[in-house]
Design a protein around this motif. Structure first.
Motif, short mmCIF file in Angstrom:
data_model
loop_
_atom_site.label_atom_id
_atom_site.label_comp_id
_atom_site.label_asym_id
_atom_site.label_seq_id
_atom_site.Cartn_x
_atom_site.Cartn_y
_atom_site.Cartn_z
N VAL A 1 -122.19 -16.88 -13.85
CA VAL A 1 -122.18 -15.97 -12.71
C VAL A 1 -123.63 -15.78 -12.29
N LEU A 2 -123.95 -16.15 -11.05
CA LEU A 2 -125.31 -16.05 -10.52
C LEU A 2 -125.36 -14.97 -9.45
N VAL A 3 -126.33 -14.07 -9.59
CA VAL A 3 -126.54 -12.98 -8.63
C VAL A 3 -128.00 -13.00 -8.21
N VAL A 4 -128.26 -13.02 -6.90
CA VAL A 4 -129.61 -13.00 -6.35
C VAL A 4 -129.74 -11.77 -5.47
N VAL A 5 -130.70 -10.90 -5.78
CA VAL A 5 -130.87 -9.64 -5.04
C VAL A 5 -132.32 -9.52 -4.60
N ARG A 6 -132.50 -8.80 -3.49
CA ARG A 6 -133.85 -8.46 -3.02
C ARG A 6 -134.14 -7.02 -3.41
N VAL A 7 -135.33 -6.79 -3.92
CA VAL A 7 -135.72 -5.48 -4.44
C VAL A 7 -136.37 -4.67 -3.33
N LEU A 8 -135.91 -3.43 -3.14
CA LEU A 8 -136.43 -2.52 -2.12
C LEU A 8 -136.92 -1.25 -2.82
N ARG A 9 -138.20 -0.99 -2.72
CA ARG A 9 -138.78 0.16 -3.42
C ARG A 9 -138.50 1.45 -2.68
N GLY A 10 -138.42 2.53 -3.46
CA GLY A 10 -138.26 3.86 -2.88
C GLY A 10 -137.00 4.55 -3.36
N PRO A 11 -137.06 5.87 -3.55
CA PRO A 11 -135.86 6.61 -4.00
C PRO A 11 -134.75 6.61 -2.96
N THR A 12 -135.11 6.52 -1.67
CA THR A 12 -134.07 6.48 -0.63
C THR A 12 -133.23 5.22 -0.75
N GLN A 13 -133.88 4.08 -0.94
CA GLN A 13 -133.15 2.83 -1.13
C GLN A 13 -132.34 2.85 -2.42
N ALA A 14 -132.88 3.49 -3.45
CA ALA A 14 -132.14 3.60 -4.71
C ALA A 14 -130.88 4.43 -4.54
N ASP A 15 -130.98 5.51 -3.75
CA ASP A 15 -129.80 6.35 -3.51
C ASP A 15 -128.75 5.60 -2.70
N GLU A 16 -129.19 4.82 -1.72
CA GLU A 16 -128.24 4.06 -0.92
C GLU A 16 -127.49 3.03 -1.76
N SER A 17 -128.22 2.41 -2.69
CA SER A 17 -127.57 1.43 -3.56
C SER A 17 -126.62 2.11 -4.54
N ALA A 18 -127.00 3.29 -5.03
CA ALA A 18 -126.14 3.99 -5.99
C ALA A 18 -124.84 4.45 -5.34
N LYS A 19 -124.87 4.72 -4.03
CA LYS A 19 -123.65 5.15 -3.35
C LYS A 19 -122.62 4.02 -3.23
N LYS A 20 -123.06 2.81 -3.42
CA LYS A 20 -122.14 1.67 -3.32
C LYS A 20 -121.51 1.31 -4.66
N LEU A 21 -121.68 2.14 -5.67
CA LEU A 21 -121.04 1.96 -6.97
C LEU A 21 -119.82 2.87 -7.02
N ARG A 22 -118.66 2.27 -6.96
CA ARG A 22 -117.43 3.06 -6.88
C ARG A 22 -116.38 2.48 -7.82
N LYS A 23 -115.38 3.31 -8.07
CA LYS A 23 -114.23 2.89 -8.86
C LYS A 23 -113.26 2.11 -7.97
N LEU A 24 -112.53 1.21 -8.60
CA LEU A 24 -111.53 0.40 -7.91
C LEU A 24 -110.15 0.76 -8.43
N VAL A 25 -109.23 1.05 -7.51
CA VAL A 25 -107.84 1.34 -7.88
C VAL A 25 -107.06 0.04 -7.76
N HIS A 26 -106.47 -0.37 -8.87
CA HIS A 26 -105.78 -1.65 -8.93
C HIS A 26 -104.33 -1.42 -9.35
N CYS A 27 -103.38 -1.98 -8.58
CA CYS A 27 -101.97 -1.91 -8.92
C CYS A 27 -101.63 -3.07 -9.86
#
Length: 676
Positions: free
Chosen positions: A429-455
Motif C-alpha cells: 500500500v503506497l501513500v504519497v502526501v504533501r506536508v502543510l505546516r500550521g495548526p490550521t492545516q492540522a485541524d483541517e486534516s483532523a476533521k477528515k478522520l471519521r468513523k465509517l458505518v458499514h452494513c
C-alpha cells in the motif's frame, strides 16, 4: 583428480539429523568418494576459488561425471557411484552408457548444480528391534547441494530444495565444479548477480529475496512501487530544485541510485541503512553506476571496470550513511522522504514529520498486508488504532487507514496533509502526501478522520458526519427488516479524497519522459478514478502546462519544452490576500467534484440466475442515468460511483438478462400445449 580418503568420506556422508558414521571395511572406490576443490598442482583441472568440498554425485556437466573414471584407458572399470555388488566392473563404452542413462538422466538441478542419483552406501540402514542393522540393499538417494542431506526420492528432494529457497538458504555448502569460474566476489565474500532496472545496475546476494535471511533485501515485485515513487519525486523536482531527498531504508540502494542517476543535479540524495553489509553494498552499487559516494575515497567504475560516461568522471553524488532512520530524520530537514521498512511504517512517522520542510512530500510504503487487508484485526488495532472487518472494498479501506495514521502523526507536529496518491495492490500500500505546516492545516486534516458505518448484510457504507448519531445513517433498510445488529463502526478512517488530479498528470508526464511503460496504464486509471470519469484524453505535449491547486497553493505540475516561459515565481509559495481567499472559496465550491468514496463490485451484487451486462456497458448505463462513474485500480470488477447501493442494484437488475431465456420459453410452450 584430487586425493581421496576414507576420513573425508565418513565426514560427508551423514543422515538428515547430521548423524555421521564411519565407512570401515568398504573400499574407497565403492564408498563415498569425495573431490576437493583445492586441486594438486599437477592436476589438469583449473584452480578453484573455494576450499569447500562436495560429493562426487554433484556435477555441473556430464563431462564432469565421466571424468571420475578414466574412460579412455584399457581394461574394466568400476562405476564411481555404484558399489561392486550392484554394478560389476565393465569396459568403457558400457560404463559410459551406464553413467548417462542411470545416474545423469534423473538428476535434480539447483542453481546450475546437478545432483545425480547415488547408489553408494551413504545412508544408514534401518536398525532392527535388537539394535542391529537389518540386512538388505542400500537405497538410491540424492545428496543435497545446500545442506548435504541424503534424500531417496526425487520429488522429496525438489520439495526439500524449495524449503531452502523459502528460508533464503540458497548458498551451496558444496561449491560448483572447478571448471566453472565464480563471479566477482561481493563485499561479504559471496557470489552475486548483477540486476538492471531503469538503467541502474545493482549487485544482489544469493539470498536477496528473503528478508529474514538476507543482508541486503531486494524484491523484484516492487518495481511498480519504485517507479511510482520516482515519478512523484520527479514532479516535486519540477516545482523547486535542488531537493534534499532521503531513502531511509536503502538495502541495495536501488531507489536512491535511480533518483540520482536520472534527476542528476535536481536532487541531493541521502541513502541510509542500519546494516553494515547494506552500507557496504550501497557503496559498491554506486561504483557500478559511476556515482560518487560523498566522502568516498575510491573512484567510480562501471560494470566493466570503467566509467559509464567518462573514465573517472562521476555523473552524480550520493551521500551514504550508516544511521537509524529515526535518528537522521530528527537531525536533518528534507524536502522528500520515502519510508519503505519491512512491514509497517508507523514507528517512523513521528520522526518523519519532525523536520520535513513545508510543502515537502512524504511517501510511505506499507507491506504488512496481513493487518491492512483485515487478516489480523488485532495487529491492525495495535499498529493503526483502527477497527476493521473484511469487506468487498478492503483495499481502499487499507489505503484510507494508512492515510488516517499519517494524518494523526502530522497533526501531533502541528502539520496537515494533502493526499496526492494512494495505491493498494497485492503486495503493498503506497501513500504519497504533501506536508502543510500550521495548526490550521492540522485541524483541517483532523476533521477528515471519521468513523465509517458499514452494513454487514448488504455492504452499504457511509461516513458519519460530525456530531451525527448512528440512527438513520445508512440508506439501506437491513436494520429494520433483519433481526439483530447489522451495522458496525469501522475506523477512524480518512474521509477525504485519495488522489490529486494535477499531481497525477505530472506523474504521467514523468513516466512518459523516462520511458516507464509499465506504470502508464496504472497512472491513467488513477487519473480517471480521481476525476470519476471514463474519459481517457491525456496530453503530454508542450502545450500541457497546467497549474494544480492544493490548499491555497498553486503548484506547476507539467513543465513544457520550448514554448514554456520562465518558471512562475509564485510556484510552490502560498498566495496572499484576496487571491488566496478566492482560491479557498473555489476549493469549497468544488468540494462536490471530489471523487466519491469507495466502490461497488459488480460481481458481489450480481443477481442470481441473471446474466450481467459487460462492465463497460454498465458504466455507460450508470452515466446515462446521471451518476458519476469510473473504474478503480483497487478492484478490476469494481465501479466507483456516487449512486447508492439501492440505485446501483436497480440499474444492474434493469439491464441484466435471465440466464435460461430460451429454455424457459420452451417449457412455457410445452406446458401450454399439454393444457386441455
Amino acid at each position: 583428480m584430487a586425493e581421496l580418503t576414507e576420513a573425508d568420506a565418513s565426514q560427508l556422508h551423514q543422515e538428515d539429523v547430521d548423524i555421521k558414521r564411519g565407512v570401515g571395511g568398504v573400499a574407497p572406490s565403492a564408498a563415498g568418494l569425495t573431490i576437493k576443490d583445492e586441486a594438486t598442482p599437477d592436476s589438469d583441472s583449473k584452480p578453484s576459488t573455494t576450499t569447500a568440498e562436495r560429493h562426487i554425485s554433484i556435477q555441473t556437466k556430464l563431462e564432469g561425471l565421466e571424468m571420475l573414471v578414466d574412460l579412455n584407458g584399457a581394461g574394466r572399470k568400476s562405476c564411481p557411484l555404484c558399489p561392486e555388488e550392484k554394478f560389476k566392473a565393465c569396459y568403457s563404452h558400457k560404463l559410459r552408457r551406464h553413467l548417462q542413462n542411470l545416474h545423469w538422466k534423473v538428476y535434480v538441478e539447483f542453481e546450475g548444480q546437478r545432483m545425480c542419483i547415488c547408489h553408494l552406501p551413504c545412508r544408514n540402514l534401518k536398525p532392527s528391534l535388537s539394535g542391529d542393522q537389518a540386512p538388505g540393499r542400500h537405497v538410491a538417494h540424492y545428496h543435497c547441494v545446500v545442506c548435504s542431506v541424503t534424500i531417496a526420492r526425487k520429488t522429496d528432494m525438489i520439495s526439500h530444495l524449495k524449503r531452502h529457497v523459502n528460508k533464503g538458504e540458497t548458498e551451496a555448502s558444496y561449491s560448483g565444479s572447478s571448471d566453472v569460474a565464480l563471479e566477482e566476489p561481493a563485499p561479504s565474500g559471496q557470489a552475486f548477480e548483477i540486476m538492471k532496472e531503469l538503467g541502474t545496475n545493482v549487485q544482489l546476494l544469493p539470498n536477496h529475496t528473503t528478508p529474514q535471511k538476507s543482508d541486503t533485501y531486494f524484491n523484484r515485485k516492487m518495481k511498480t512501487n519504485r517507479q511510482l515513487v520516482f515519478c512523484s519525486l520527479a514532479v516535486l523536482a519540477e516545482e523547486r530544485k535542488p531537493l534534499e531527498c532521503l531513502d531511509a531504508f536503502g538495502a541495495t540502494g536501488i531507489m536512491g541510485l535511480q533518483w540520482a542517476k536520472h534527476l542528476r543535479a535536481a536532487v541531493k540524495v541521502t541513502i541510509t541503512d542500519i546494516s553494515d553489509t547494506c552500507v557496504k553494498m550501497i557503496k559498491e552499487n554506486c561504483e557500478l553506476n559511476n556515482i560518487r559516494v560523498d566522502g568516498g575515497s575510491r573512484g567510480p567504475r562501471g560494470p566493466d571496470g570503467a566509467g559509464a560516461e567518462a573514465k573517472g568522471a562521476a555523473i552524480a553524488t550520493v551521500e551514504v550513511a550508516k544511521m537509524d532512520a529515526n535518528v537522521i530524520m530528527h537531525l536533518r530537514p528534507f524536502d522528500y522522504i520515502h519510508l519503505d521498512p519491512y512491514g509497517t511504517a508507523v514507528n517512523y512517522l513521528d520522526a518523519a514529520f519532525r523536520n520535513i520542510r513545508n510543502l515537502g512530500i512524504l511517501s510511505v510504503t506499507s507491506t504488512d498486508t496481513g493487518s491492512l487487508y483485515s487478516k489480523s484485526p488485532n495487529v491492525t488495532l495495535r499498529h493503526y488504532g483502527c477497527h476493521i472487518v473484511r469487506t468487498e472494498y478492503y483495499k481502499e479501506l487499507a489505503a484510507r487507514m494508512v492515510v488516517a495514521t499519517v494524518a494523526r502523526a502530522a497533526a501531533r507536529c502541528n502539520k496537515g496533509i494533502e493526499v496526492l496518491l494512494s495505491v493498494a495492490l497485492e503486495h503493498f500500500v503506497l501513500v504519497v502526501v504533501r506536508v502543510l505546516r500550521g495548526p490550521t492545516q492540522a485541524d483541517e486534516s483532523a476533521k477528515k478522520l471519521r468513523k465509517l458505518v458499514h452494513c454487514q448484510w448488504c455492504e452499504e457504507r457511509v461516513f458519519l458526519k460530525l456530531g451525527n448519531m448512528m440512527d438513520d445513517t445508512l440508506p439501506c433498510n437491513c436494520h429494520g427488516s433483519l433481526p439483530g445488529k447489522t451495522a458496525v463502526h469501522l475506523g477512524p478512517l480518512w474521509c477525504g479524497p485519495l488522489f490529486n488530479t494535477g499531481f497525477l498528470r505530472g506523474m504521467l508526464s514523468a513516466a512518459v519522459q523516462h520511458s516507464m511503460d509499465d506504470i502508464q496504464p496504472l497512472v491513467k486509471t488513477l487519473i480517471c478514478e480521481s476525476e470519476c470519469t471514463t474519459l481517457k484524453s491525456f496530453v503530454h505535449g508542450p502545450s500541457a502546462l497546467t497549474n494544480q491547486v492544493e490548499c491555497g497553493v498553486v503548484i506547476k505540475t507539467l513543465q513544457s519544452g520550448d514554448e514554456s516561459g520562465p518558471a512562475d515565481k509564485s510556484a510552490g509559495k502560498r498566495k496572499s490576500g484576496e487571491e488566496s481567499g478566492n482560491v479557498v472559496k473555489k476549493l469549497k465550491s468544488d468540494a462536490s467534484l471530489e471523487h466519491p468514496p469507495f466502490y461497488y463490485s459488480i460481481h458481489r451484487h450480481s443477481i442470481k440466475g441473471m446474466n450481467m451486462p459487460k462492465l463497460n456497458k454498465f458504466l455507460q448505463y450508470l452515466t446515462e442515468a446521471g451518476f458519476r462513474v469510473s473504474r478503480t485500480h483497487f478492484d478490476p470488477t469494481g465501479v466507483r460511483t456516487d449512486a447508492t447501493l439501492e440505485q446501483f442494484k436497480s440499474i444492474l437488475s434493469k439491464y441484466s438478462a435471465p440466464t435460461y431465456t430460451n429454455a424457459t420459453a420452451t417449457q412455457t410452450s410445452v406446458s401450454t400445449e399439454n393444457t386441455p
